[in-house]
Design a protein around this motif. Structure first.
Motif, PDB file in Angstrom:
ATOM      1  N   LYS A  37       1.861  -5.783   6.476  1.00 28.67           N
ATOM      2  CA  LYS A  37       2.515  -4.822   5.331  1.00 28.67           C
ATOM      3  C   LYS A  37       2.282  -3.603   5.276  1.00 28.67           C
ATOM      4  N   LEU A  76       4.804  -2.218   7.945  1.00 29.96           N
ATOM      5  CA  LEU A  76       6.094  -2.298   7.248  1.00 29.96           C
ATOM      6  C   LEU A  76       6.433  -1.180   6.392  1.00 29.96           C
ATOM      7  N   LYS A  77       5.192  -0.832   5.181  1.00 27.89           N
ATOM      8  CA  LYS A  77       5.374   0.237   4.459  1.00 27.89           C
ATOM      9  C   LYS A  77       5.500   1.663   5.247  1.00 27.89           C
ATOM     10  N   GLU A 104       9.019   1.737   6.320  1.00 26.41           N
ATOM     11  CA  GLU A 104      10.075   2.196   5.581  1.00 26.41           C
ATOM     12  C   GLU A 104      10.089   3.427   5.114  1.00 26.41           C
ATOM     13  N   THR A 105       8.752   3.962   4.974  1.00 30.31           N
ATOM     14  CA  THR A 105       8.570   5.502   4.799  1.00 30.31           C
ATOM     15  C   THR A 105       9.241   6.479   5.721  1.00 30.31           C
ATOM     16  N   ILE A 131      11.684   5.431   7.690  1.00 25.80           N
ATOM     17  CA  ILE A 131      13.214   5.071   7.489  1.00 25.80           C
ATOM     18  C   ILE A 131      13.742   6.272   6.461  1.00 25.80           C
ATOM     19  N   ASP A 132      13.048   5.957   5.171  1.00 24.30           N
ATOM     20  CA  ASP A 132      13.323   6.996   4.102  1.00 24.30           C
ATOM     21  C   ASP A 132      13.472   8.329   4.524  1.00 24.30           C
TER      22      ASP A 132
END
Length: 285
Positions: free
Chosen positions: A17, A20-21, A24-25, A27-28
């Motif tokens: 997790k 993944l977070k 995601e960060t 990617i953002d």
């Protein structure tokens, strides 16, 4: 080391997790950077487009300025030459009399008139004979109307219909053999006259060019100060037609070579339009 498989799995899930977070960060952040880059590129493109537009406008302004300067130089050259150069005379033509011009105009009129072919003449005469036959029947029917009793409605309608069937029609125009013969003579005479007249006009224009004479203002306004490179023969042909047009249609304006455009369709309007278009091409810088 955790020997409890459930706890070990939970720990692994937590780690995933977090990863993944973190992903995601990242990617953002990457999307934000890409959006910024895209916006920057779009702004650069807009800025470049504005610069190109301004450049095009500037080029257009410069081209117009150059064209104005060319016209001013031509005008200045005319003023200088007018004081020291002999002028070409394209307005007075004693060697071309009114009879010659009249032959040309009559020839043009003859060409404009519709000529019947032998078969068309035969068909037209046949149509005229049929029209005359029906016309006589219609006249008889009209006269009969005055003698029919009020109760003869059917006959009245029949005779009236017969009369209207011819009264609404127009008798075909008869082919005129005499006019056809005269037109043939007029065409031949007109062709000879125009060939001779054009020869005289062209010779004088060529002489003016060879002697570097100053053209009349109307001539130069229409055809420019000289023939464009590589188009001398075409230019001379058009120039000859311009002078001939003035002679045929009595154009005397010192500035306007052809005068107002004719309103009616016909040979004169066609020639006016052609000369206007051709001369516009010769005047292009």
């Amino acid at each position: 080391m955790n020997i409890d498989p459930v706890k070990a799995l939970d720990g692994k899930v937590e780690r995933l997790k977090k990863e993944l977070k973190s992903l995601e960060t990242r990617i953002d952040h990457a999307q934000t950077d890409a959006a910024h880059d895209q916006l920057s590129q779009a702004n650069q493109l807009k800025d470049t487009a504005r610069k190109l537009t301004r450049t095009d406008d500037r080029v257009t302004e410069l081209a117009e300025s150059v064209h104005r300067l060319e016209r001013l130089l031509v005008a200045l050259n005319r003023k200088v030459r007018a004081g020291e150069t002999r002028k070409a005379n394209f307005d007075d033509w004693p060697e071309i009399d009114e009879a010659q011009l009249a032959k040309i105009l009559k020839g043009q009129e003859a060409y404009a008139r519709r000529a019947f072919t032998p078969q068309e003449a035969k068909d037209t005469r046949k149509a005229i004979a049929e029209y005359d036959r029906l016309a006589l029947q219609a006249i008889d029917a009209a006269e009969a109307l005055t003698h029919l009793p009020p109760t003869a409605e059917a006959l009245w309608r029949k005779n009236y219909k017969q009369w209207r069937s011819i009264s609404d029609r127009k008798r075909p125009e008869a082919p005129d053999d005499d006019t056809h013969a005269k037109d043939t003579v007029a065409k031949s005479a007109g062709n000879e006259a125009i060939a001779h007249t054009r020869q005289l006009i062209r010779a004088r224009i060529e002489d003016a060019v060879a002697r570097d004479l100053l053209f009349p203002a109307w001539f130069e306004n229409m055809l420019g100060p000289a023939a464009p490179p590589g188009k001398a023969d075409d230019w001379l042909y058009t120039a000859t037609d311009v002078v001939l047009y003035r002679l045929l249609h009595d154009v005397t304006s010192p500035a306007d070579a052809l005068g107002p455009a004719p309103l009616e369709e016909g040979h004169r309007k066609t020639l006016h339009d052609r000369l206007t278009g051709e001369c516009a091409d010769y005047r292009k810088p």
